[in-house]
Design an enzyme around this catalytic site. Structure first.
Site, PDB file in Angstrom:
ATOM      1  N   ASP A   1       0.849  -1.192   0.000  1.00  0.00           N
ATOM      2  CA  ASP A   1       0.000   0.000   0.000  1.00  0.00           C
ATOM      3  C   ASP A   1       0.887   1.246   0.000  1.00  0.00           C
ATOM      4  O   ASP A   1       1.890   1.294   0.715  1.00  0.00           O
ATOM      5  CB  ASP A   1      -0.859   0.061   1.275  1.00  0.00           C
ATOM      6  CG  ASP A   1      -2.111  -0.811   1.198  1.00  0.00           C
ATOM      7  OD1 ASP A   1      -2.432  -1.320   0.105  1.00  0.00           O
ATOM      8  OD2 ASP A   1      -2.775  -0.959   2.245  1.00  0.00           O
TER       9      ASP A   1
ATOM     10  N   HIS B   1      -3.366   5.464  -0.813  1.00  0.00           N
ATOM     11  CA  HIS B   1      -4.505   4.584  -0.532  1.00  0.00           C
ATOM     12  C   HIS B   1      -5.507   5.254   0.421  1.00  0.00           C
ATOM     13  O   HIS B   1      -6.713   5.154   0.230  1.00  0.00           O
ATOM     14  CB  HIS B   1      -4.000   3.268   0.052  1.00  0.00           C
ATOM     15  CG  HIS B   1      -5.046   2.208   0.220  1.00  0.00           C
ATOM     16  ND1 HIS B   1      -6.168   2.130  -0.584  1.00  0.00           N
ATOM     17  CD2 HIS B   1      -5.137   1.180   1.105  1.00  0.00           C
ATOM     18  CE1 HIS B   1      -6.908   1.093  -0.191  1.00  0.00           C
ATOM     19  NE2 HIS B   1      -6.308   0.511   0.827  1.00  0.00           N
TER      20      HIS B   1
END
Ligand SMILES: [Zn+2]
Length: 218
Positions: A56, A60
């Site tokens: 991630d 995000h």
């Protein structure tokens, strides 16, 4: 040196977030061999960026956060420590993490009972907000977990937000069942896609010699 592949295999019936069918990867053979074996095959895959093992990026959960191509390789190719949290039920809190020795700049991989479950478990063990706050406080560089998410059932996504806003790298979807707790060298390579908030990654761990591991103890 033993090499541990701690990545999920990507396939059309794999475990996906909340068993949502729309998140399943779709494999399409767009061109294939003729019956006589001439020609060639070409496959197209439609892939959610949070499929299987993935990294991630701040984008995000932070509207102006940086995308995955800005996560430097120095943050992903480096020593890591696997912590045995397989006895933890439900969620990892500050108290669970206080039992371990680590500090500023370390990259932790949280091994839980999730590593022994292959289908998506709605009750997977996650990193609760007090655990995330503790990792921020200790100034770790990154954290990986063996669930498709590091956060669950926290409406404000507190874990993701605390980690990403402090530039702590998050790896999700690891498979750590075969990996004993200890120190390793990690190679985690998210696909080099532009402008996206996450990317699937192949992640491998190499065992490090005993003395090297000991030298890292404080
Ligand atoms: Zn994710």
């Amino acid at each position: 040196v033993r090499i541990y592949d701690v990545s999920m295999t990507i396939h059309p019936r794999m475990a996906v977030w909340k068993r949502n069918q729309e998140r399943l990867p779709v494999f399409t053979i767009e061109r294939d061999f003729d019956v006589d074996g001439t020609g060639s095959r070409q496959t197209r895959v439609s892939l959610d960026m949070h499929t299987g093992t993935h990294v991630d990026a701040p984008l995000h959960f932070l509207a102006h956060g940086s995308p995955i191509e800005n996560t430097g390789l120095d943050k992903l190719v480096r020593p890591v420590r696997v912590l045995d949290l397989t006895n933890v039920e439900d969620k990892i809190t500050r108290l669970d993490l206080e039992n371990f020795r680590f500090g500023a700049g370390d990259f932790l991989l949280l091994k839980t009972k999730n590593s022994y479950v292959d289908e998506f478990d709605f009750e997977f063990v996650y990193l609760e907000r007090t655990g995330a706050a503790y990792l921020v406080e200790r100034e770790i560089a990154g954290v990986g977990i063996d669930a498709l998410g590091i956060d669950r059932s926290q409406a404000d996504h507190a874990t993701h937000k605390q980690l990403l806003s402090n530039e702590i790298v998050i790896i999700e979807g690891l498979r750590l069942g075969d990996v004993p707790a200890g120190d390793y060298f990690m190679v985690a390579l998210p696909l080099k896609l532009q402008g996206v908030e996450a990317a699937p990654a192949r992640v491998i761990l190499f065992g490090v010699p005993e003395n090297e591991g000991a030298a890292q103890e404080r």
